[in-house]
Write an enzyme that holds these catalytic residues in place. Sequence first.
Site, PDB file in Angstrom:
ATOM      1  N   SER A 190      42.284 -19.435  14.208  1.00 13.24           N
ATOM      2  CA  SER A 190      42.864 -18.099  14.317  1.00 13.24           C
ATOM      3  C   SER A 190      42.360 -17.298  15.508  1.00 13.24           C
ATOM      4  O   SER A 190      43.082 -16.454  16.026  1.00 13.24           O
ATOM      5  CB  SER A 190      42.621 -17.332  13.023  1.00 13.24           C
ATOM      6  OG  SER A 190      41.243 -17.316  12.698  1.00 13.24           O
ATOM      7  N   HIS A 218      48.334 -19.945  10.592  1.00 12.04           N
ATOM      8  CA  HIS A 218      48.939 -19.713  11.911  1.00 12.04           C
ATOM      9  C   HIS A 218      49.844 -20.866  12.343  1.00 12.04           C
ATOM     10  O   HIS A 218      50.358 -20.858  13.454  1.00 12.04           O
ATOM     11  CB  HIS A 218      47.852 -19.484  12.961  1.00 12.04           C
ATOM     12  CG  HIS A 218      47.069 -18.238  12.730  1.00 12.04           C
ATOM     13  ND1 HIS A 218      47.464 -17.004  13.184  1.00 12.04           N
ATOM     14  CD2 HIS A 218      45.918 -18.036  12.051  1.00 12.04           C
ATOM     15  CE1 HIS A 218      46.579 -16.091  12.808  1.00 12.04           C
ATOM     16  NE2 HIS A 218      45.630 -16.692  12.115  1.00 12.04           N
ATOM     17  N   LYS A 249      51.832 -13.739   8.278  1.00 12.68           N
ATOM     18  CA  LYS A 249      51.771 -13.851   9.733  1.00 12.68           C
ATOM     19  C   LYS A 249      53.170 -14.096  10.285  1.00 12.68           C
ATOM     20  O   LYS A 249      53.950 -13.159  10.345  1.00 12.68           O
ATOM     21  CB  LYS A 249      50.727 -14.873  10.122  1.00 12.68           C
ATOM     22  CG  LYS A 249      49.362 -14.201   9.915  1.00 12.68           C
ATOM     23  CD  LYS A 249      48.175 -15.025   9.787  1.00 12.68           C
ATOM     24  CE  LYS A 249      47.007 -14.085   9.472  1.00 12.68           C
ATOM     25  NZ  LYS A 249      45.853 -14.802   8.999  1.00 12.68           N
TER      26      LYS A 249
HETATM   27  C1  LIG Z   1      44.786 -14.495   8.229  1.00  8.09           C
HETATM   28  C2  LIG Z   1      44.213 -15.743   7.737  1.00  8.09           C
HETATM   29  C3  LIG Z   1      43.927 -15.895   6.372  1.00  8.09           C
HETATM   30  C4  LIG Z   1      44.058 -14.764   5.404  1.00  8.09           C
HETATM   31  O1  LIG Z   1      45.394 -14.491   5.109  1.00  8.09           O
HETATM   32  P1  LIG Z   1      45.786 -13.045   4.576  1.00  8.09           P
HETATM   33  O2  LIG Z   1      47.133 -13.257   3.977  1.00  8.09           O
HETATM   34  O3  LIG Z   1      45.796 -12.139   5.741  1.00  8.09           O
HETATM   35  O4  LIG Z   1      44.759 -12.668   3.559  1.00  8.09           O
HETATM   36  C5  LIG Z   1      43.471 -17.125   5.951  1.00  8.09           C
HETATM   37  N1  LIG Z   1      43.272 -18.137   6.812  1.00  8.09           N
HETATM   38  C6  LIG Z   1      43.508 -18.006   8.130  1.00  8.09           C
HETATM   39  C7  LIG Z   1      43.281 -19.161   9.043  1.00  8.09           C
HETATM   40  C8  LIG Z   1      43.979 -16.800   8.632  1.00  8.09           C
HETATM   41  O5  LIG Z   1      44.178 -16.644   9.943  1.00  8.09           O
END
Ligand SMILES: *Cc1c(COP(=O)(O)O)cnc(C)c1O
Length: 393
Positions: A190, A218, A249
């Site tokens: 990320s 992602h 995302k």
């Molecule tokens: C953003 C993210 C999460 C958390 O997801 P949310 O829905 O924002 O709680 C988990 N793992 C990775 C790799 C992320 O980038």
Amino acid sequence: MPASMLWYNMNEWMNDMFFEKRAVLKEKGLHREIRDRTSPQGPRVRFNGKVYINFSSNDYLGLSNQPDMVMRSEKALNTFGCGSGASRLLGGGCTLHMALEEKVARFKGTERALVFNSGYAANTGIIPAITNEKDVIFSDELNHASIIDGCRLSKARVLVYRHKDMVHLENLMREASAGKKIVITDSVFSMDGDIAPLDDLFNICKKTNAILYIDDAHGTGVLGNGRGALSHFQLEPEPWIVQMGTFSKALGSFGAFVAGSSDVIAWILNTARSFIFSTALPACVVAASRAALEIIENNPDMVKSLWAKTDTFIKGAEKLGMNRTAIETPIIPIKTATVEDALRISRKLFHHGIFVPSIRPPTVKEPRIRITITAAHTYNDIEKLIMELREIL
Ligand SMILES: *Cc1c(COP(=O)(O)O)cnc(C)c1O
């Protein structure tokens, strides 16, 4: 102890904890403040009445304010109301939850899927649920904080392997005599934007009878024509693979999912505490997520546009003296020598109408600015970013 004494100590503790420790953070440039928008999320956002080109969000396809999604969400809101009233197991779910899970399972090619309230909740719930004290978890050192916290909550032994270092992983796996072995990785890291070697991880896990747990937060909506990291590597979703991903995302909504074999999913829904003890997502959020998956399926050009715009940045990156082969996804970090440098670059860009956040410890070890390209940006937005970066760097 007299009451006055207690008050004195409390005061001191409060002062130490909440004032002096914060002063240290401020000194190091590590004190954070929230910056809230007055506009929807998107390629342009407004702060304090001023509009900025936004390279900070993970809304890779520009879906967070997409009209069809808003409409579908509105319809669910009118049908099912605002709150869901209880956890899924206590009747907090509605038919839309089930419909979303069926959709995710088809999208990912798995037997079954389960919706979680967030990616954070998914990782902190699932990892302890599928491991016990006899097991060993192998975790990439750059895995997301929610994976790290999930590992902390697990009773299993946790061994951290060097970032994407398959030799180190295999050595650790050989040494560890385990009940079960579970390898956990982000698909796309990320804060660095590089892609995990899932083909190698797949082979290693297959050879050693290990479970492969992939966090596709992602990758979903970005890799493999939107279907995620396994598709990108043309790998089958084997029963020993557990994939989680988020709706928050590229899908422009909120919440998360886990997809896998029916048996694994049934076990998770019976044991993951963040699933059992948390109120179900509201129907309007669930409807938006389902709409997003349909939009991605029906508009393959969207994901293509994201990559075309990422390529535009990559071409420009050469002018900035960046190594273009290091850029693998729309997440582009530019590392800086110091925290102050990262803050300064981010501040200067902001001054010129461009929002690129600085990322500092403890989020990352090495400070950086982090650029995210989206399909909703114009080519001009990206050219402007490159031009400004050229000035500043
Ligand atoms: C953003 C993210 C999460 C958390 O997801 P949310 O829905 O924002 O709680 C988990 N793992 C990775 C790799 C992320 O980038």
